[in-house]
Design a protein around this motif. Structure first.
Motif, mmCIF file in Angstrom:
data_model
loop_
_atom_site.group_PDB
_atom_site.id
_atom_site.type_symbol
_atom_site.label_atom_id
_atom_site.label_comp_id
_atom_site.label_asym_id
_atom_site.label_seq_id
_atom_site.Cartn_x
_atom_site.Cartn_y
_atom_site.Cartn_z
ATOM 1 N N SER A 112 0.782 -1.154 0.026
ATOM 2 C CA SER A 112 -0.132 -0.153 -0.103
ATOM 3 C C SER A 112 0.923 1.242 -0.038
ATOM 4 O O SER A 112 1.677 1.280 0.838
ATOM 5 C CB SER A 112 -0.883 0.107 1.233
ATOM 6 N N VAL A 113 0.816 2.097 -0.910
ATOM 7 C CA VAL A 113 1.357 3.363 -1.013
ATOM 8 C C VAL A 113 0.479 4.637 -0.654
ATOM 9 O O VAL A 113 0.624 5.727 -0.550
ATOM 10 C CB VAL A 113 1.601 3.691 -2.449
ATOM 11 N N LYS A 114 -0.707 4.150 0.104
ATOM 12 C CA LYS A 114 -1.887 5.124 0.324
ATOM 13 C C LYS A 114 -1.278 6.529 1.141
ATOM 14 O O LYS A 114 -1.411 7.495 1.240
ATOM 15 C CB LYS A 114 -2.930 4.525 1.048
ATOM 16 N N GLU A 115 -0.385 5.784 2.487
ATOM 17 C CA GLU A 115 0.274 6.943 3.384
ATOM 18 C C GLU A 115 1.359 7.676 2.810
ATOM 19 O O GLU A 115 1.325 8.864 2.925
ATOM 20 C CB GLU A 115 0.623 6.211 4.570
ATOM 21 N N LEU A 116 2.166 7.076 1.941
ATOM 22 C CA LEU A 116 3.256 7.749 1.205
ATOM 23 C C LEU A 116 2.563 8.860 0.119
ATOM 24 O O LEU A 116 2.857 9.949 0.131
ATOM 25 C CB LEU A 116 4.366 6.821 0.441
ATOM 26 N N ASN A 117 1.527 8.232 -0.188
ATOM 27 C CA ASN A 117 0.552 9.328 -1.154
ATOM 28 C C ASN A 117 -0.438 10.469 -0.599
ATOM 29 O O ASN A 117 -1.374 10.817 -1.330
ATOM 30 C CB ASN A 117 -0.060 8.555 -2.311
ATOM 31 N N GLY A 118 0.017 10.510 0.697
ATOM 32 C CA GLY A 118 -1.043 11.655 1.540
ATOM 33 C C GLY A 118 -2.461 11.171 1.632
ATOM 34 O O GLY A 118 -3.163 11.860 1.631
ATOM 35 N N ASN A 119 -2.372 9.716 1.558
ATOM 36 C CA ASN A 119 -3.775 9.201 1.981
ATOM 37 C C ASN A 119 -4.617 9.335 1.034
ATOM 38 O O ASN A 119 -6.043 9.493 1.091
ATOM 39 C CB ASN A 119 -4.502 9.713 3.228
ATOM 40 N N THR A 120 -4.007 9.687 -0.288
ATOM 41 C CA THR A 120 -5.092 9.746 -1.372
ATOM 42 C C THR A 120 -4.775 8.628 -2.307
ATOM 43 O O THR A 120 -3.695 7.899 -2.611
ATOM 44 C CB THR A 120 -4.177 11.083 -2.586
ATOM 45 N N ALA A 121 -6.178 8.142 -2.897
ATOM 46 C CA ALA A 121 -6.290 7.015 -3.501
ATOM 47 C C ALA A 121 -5.632 7.247 -5.009
ATOM 48 O O ALA A 121 -5.525 8.137 -5.531
ATOM 49 C CB ALA A 121 -7.570 6.514 -4.012
ATOM 50 N N LEU A 122 -5.052 5.925 -5.380
ATOM 51 C CA LEU A 122 -4.525 5.700 -6.863
ATOM 52 C C LEU A 122 -5.904 5.648 -8.070
ATOM 53 O O LEU A 122 -6.820 5.418 -7.499
ATOM 54 C CB LEU A 122 -3.561 4.822 -7.098
ATOM 55 N N VAL A 123 -5.729 6.430 -9.095
ATOM 56 C CA VAL A 123 -6.829 6.284 -10.168
ATOM 57 C C VAL A 123 -6.435 5.408 -11.173
ATOM 58 O O VAL A 123 -5.108 5.366 -11.572
ATOM 59 C CB VAL A 123 -7.095 7.761 -10.441
ATOM 60 N N GLN A 124 -7.346 5.273 -12.141
ATOM 61 C CA GLN A 124 -7.133 4.315 -13.059
ATOM 62 C C GLN A 124 -6.545 4.710 -14.307
ATOM 63 O O GLN A 124 -6.302 4.241 -15.301
ATOM 64 C CB GLN A 124 -8.153 3.436 -13.587
ATOM 65 N N GLN A 125 -6.194 6.236 -14.658
ATOM 66 C CA GLN A 125 -5.476 6.836 -15.780
ATOM 67 C C GLN A 125 -4.312 6.128 -15.846
ATOM 68 O O GLN A 125 -3.601 5.513 -14.884
ATOM 69 C CB GLN A 125 -5.332 8.251 -15.351
ATOM 70 N N THR A 126 -3.911 5.692 -17.120
ATOM 71 C CA THR A 126 -2.976 4.805 -17.270
ATOM 72 C C THR A 126 -1.568 5.194 -16.835
ATOM 73 O O THR A 126 -0.985 4.241 -16.178
ATOM 74 C CB THR A 126 -2.840 4.598 -18.920
ATOM 75 N N MET A 127 -1.173 6.336 -16.902
ATOM 76 C CA MET A 127 0.062 6.877 -16.535
ATOM 77 C C MET A 127 -0.055 8.111 -15.804
ATOM 78 O O MET A 127 -0.475 9.083 -16.656
ATOM 79 C CB MET A 127 1.302 6.466 -17.479
ATOM 80 N N TYR A 128 0.535 8.371 -14.745
ATOM 81 C CA TYR A 128 0.740 9.708 -14.395
ATOM 82 C C TYR A 128 1.944 10.036 -13.169
ATOM 83 O O TYR A 128 2.191 8.811 -12.764
ATOM 84 C CB TYR A 128 -0.658 10.484 -13.955
ATOM 85 N N LYS A 129 2.501 11.032 -13.162
ATOM 86 C CA LYS A 129 3.235 11.309 -12.057
ATOM 87 C C LYS A 129 2.684 11.283 -10.540
ATOM 88 O O LYS A 129 1.541 12.061 -10.462
ATOM 89 C CB LYS A 129 4.192 12.502 -12.308
ATOM 90 N N LEU A 130 3.399 10.575 -9.670
ATOM 91 C CA LEU A 130 2.908 10.670 -8.231
ATOM 92 C C LEU A 130 3.846 11.779 -7.582
ATOM 93 O O LEU A 130 4.998 11.400 -7.117
ATOM 94 C CB LEU A 130 3.040 9.206 -7.491
ATOM 95 N N HIS A 131 3.377 13.027 -7.530
ATOM 96 C CA HIS A 131 4.207 14.302 -7.085
ATOM 97 C C HIS A 131 4.385 13.976 -5.526
ATOM 98 O O HIS A 131 5.399 14.622 -5.160
ATOM 99 C CB HIS A 131 3.312 15.455 -7.313
ATOM 100 N N ARG A 132 3.581 13.165 -4.670
ATOM 101 C CA ARG A 132 3.897 13.260 -3.269
ATOM 102 C C ARG A 132 4.749 12.377 -2.862
ATOM 103 O O ARG A 132 5.320 12.178 -1.822
ATOM 104 C CB ARG A 132 2.309 12.868 -2.554
ATOM 105 N N ILE A 133 4.970 11.367 -3.731
ATOM 106 C CA ILE A 133 5.955 10.384 -3.574
ATOM 107 C C ILE A 133 7.441 10.498 -3.847
ATOM 108 O O ILE A 133 7.546 10.753 -5.039
ATOM 109 C CB ILE A 133 5.423 9.055 -3.768
ATOM 110 N N THR A 134 8.489 10.464 -3.217
ATOM 111 C CA THR A 134 9.939 10.306 -3.642
ATOM 112 C C THR A 134 10.497 8.845 -3.286
ATOM 113 O O THR A 134 10.077 8.260 -2.467
ATOM 114 C CB THR A 134 10.601 11.441 -2.674
#
Length: 543
Positions: free
Chosen positions: A246-268
């Motif tokens: 699970s990357v939910k906490e690393l992603n600021g408790n924000t769920a991932l979406v089904q868009q094919t590809m995008y940058k995860l700005h919150r995660i380093t």
């Protein structure tokens, strides 16, 4: 290295070499052996030593081991730690801004300090690697395509109707939505070699972690058992496969979406790596933890007292203490307000600040800041000007610059305080070019304006600092009264008790080396010195 404080501030009057000293202070931390080698090289003069040290400083800055910023009244927590910023994707017609969480200069440096550079090289991860989310096939569908990608070190997406993405024809095709264009751009161009990709496995989980290892290619003939429409390919070295993380906490408790590809700005990458290791996930190809100490990093904050320190540091002020750093005995972490990520300050991050005591006294500085920093005072150093003499062979007048600085500072300290003295750095150009013209330029453009600021245009006290009230009759003063007397202006019995504040700067003084010499002491110029008559320049409207 242990003797160097983690947090230090260089303070003193203007011109005492605080910013100049940053180069040496940074190298004491980052490359002490090089600093010692250069300083002990007797074949190098002072200028050559400085040139080599500055060159090494710039190299370390280029390597992002040094970050530099200046505090000011508008500088904020969002600039320093993190904030929300509007960005526009690079895809052609993407004019709608996206609001993303952007890390500030301090958070970026802390992330860089967490990097295991040796391991990143082994894995092919670049510095400042971005983290991307990728969907390979349907989550609830068959896993053949995904399994093939894992076993063949690649990632694939569909959209055969877009053709070869390297032509960029899809960007002008209205049949594709902006989201689809952004996803195709991210896949073919946005993700750089050395970036991290996370394979989507649900709204908060990932099933694989990989590093982009090659450029995009279009593959019209799709191998079995890959879905026939998955013609877009990027080489990827998969570091972890078939996991449930699970990357939910690393992603600021924000769920991932089904868009094919995008940058995860919150995660380093450093924070993701830490979280994976904490759950027992060992990256493929990663060797055992290196015994080499983590590389030190330096943040330089110029004019640290000009910003609102409490507002800029926020809750991180506590984390600066050595005992509260990550890995220390009483380590603390906070949850950042925007990204909702846990954050701590690494032990290999050093802060060097500078502050001008004329801007704000130490007594007025934020108490929380004072408790967490070591303060080193830098005062004017006349010894740095030892042997610098400006002479006029025609008149026999000479000015010892070290004495000139010392005497002026004694008067300033008596009239004002020690924090408003003049720094030796103002006079350093005379070490290379000891001429009256250079001395006059320094006085005209730097010293006199600074004295005006110090004394709030009290010209009488400025004249005292310059010894103008005692100069010989034939030596032009720098500051003098002008205009007709009050008796002439208002009559003998005018009854005007106002203090006459009409003063002007005398341009003739800058042309006479004797004017500078008699700042030090009266009678220091030959009695036969002949100075031509002059008319004073008027201040203000001259009336």
């Amino acid at each position: 290295m242990d003797a160097v404080p983690l947090n230090q501030i260089l303070f003193g009057p203007p011109g005492t070499g605080k910013t100049y000293s940053i180069v040496t202070k940074a190298l004491e931390i980052l490359d002490p052996s090089f600093l010692m080698q250069v300083n002990s090289d007797k074949a190098l003069d002072r200028g050559e030593k400085r040139e080599q040290l500055k060159k090494r400083f710039d190299e370390l800055k280029e390597e992002k081991r040094i970050s530099f910023t200046t505090f000011h009244q508008s500088f904020s927590y969002e600039d320093f730690v993190e904030g929300i910023r509007a960005t526009v994707d690079d895809a052609a017609d993407s004019s709608t801004p996206n609001f993303v969480i952007k890390k500030g200069i301090f958070a970026q440096l802390c992330d860089a300090a967490l990097q295991n550079h040796e391991q990143n090289q082994q894995l092919g991860v670049r510095d400042d690697a971005a983290v991307w989310k990728i969907s390979i096939g349907e989550i609830n569908g068959g896993s053949d395509t995904r399994d093939y990608c894992y076993s063949h070190n690649e990632m694939r997406v569909g959209w055969p109707q877009a053709g070869d993405l390297s032509t960029k024809d899809y960007l002008g095709n209205s049949a594709f939505s902006p989201h689809n264009k952004n996803a195709l751009w991210a896949f073919s161009e946005g993700a750089q070699i050395g970036d991290i990709v996370l394979c989507f496995a649900g709204n908060s989980c990932i099933s694989a972690v990989g590093v982009v290892s090659g450029d995009y290619r279009h593959e019209a003939q799709v191998p079995e058992p890959v879905r026939k429409d998955f013609v877009q390919v990027r080489p990827v070295r998969w570091l972890l496969k078939n996991i449930d993380f699970s990357v939910k906490e690393l992603n600021g408790n924000t769920a991932l979406v089904q868009q094919t590809m995008y940058k995860l700005h919150r995660i380093t990458w450093p924070r993701l790596q830490e979280a994976l290791l904490a759950k027992g996930h060992v990256l493929s190809g990663a060797q055992a933890k290196s015994s080499v100490p983590a590389l030190p990093y330096v943040l330089v904050i110029d004019e640290i007292n000009r910003g609102n320190v409490s507002r800029i540091f926020g809750e991180l002020i506590t984390l600066l203490e050595p005992s509260k750093r990550a890995g220390a005995s009483e380590a603390l972490a906070v949850t950042l307000p925007y990204s909702k990520q846990p954050f701590s300050v690494p032990r290999n991050v050093y802060i060097i600040g500078t502050m001008n005591t004329t801007d704000r006294s130490l007594a007025g500085l934020d108490v929380a800041l004072r408790r967490r920093f070591v303060f080193e005072e830098l005062m004017p150093d006349p010894q740095a000007l030892q042997g610098v003499v400006v002479s006029d062979d025609a008149t026999g007048v000479s000015v010892d610059i070290a004495r000139l600085l010392s005497v002026m500072n004694e008067r300033i300290e008596a009239l004002l305080d020690r924090e408003h003295q003049l720094g030796h750095a103002y006079f350093m150009p005379l070490c290379e070019t000891p001429t009256r013209e250079v001395l006059a330029m320094i006085f005209k453009n730097q010293i006199l304006p600074l004295l005006q600021e110090y004394f709030f245009d009290d010209w009488e006290r400025i004249a005292w600092v310059l010894n103008d009230h005692r100069k010989s009759s034939k030596v032009p003063p720098f500051v003098q009264k002008h205009g007709r007397s009050l008796d002439v202006l208002f009559g003998a019995n005018h009854g005007v008790h106002a203090v006459d504040k009409r003063w002007c700067i005398n341009p003739k003084a800058f042309e006479s080396l004797a004017s500078f010499a008699e700042v030090i002491e009266i009678g220091s110029v030959p009695a036969v010195l002949d100075v031509p008559e002059h008319k004073p320049a008027l201040m203000g409207d001259g009336n």
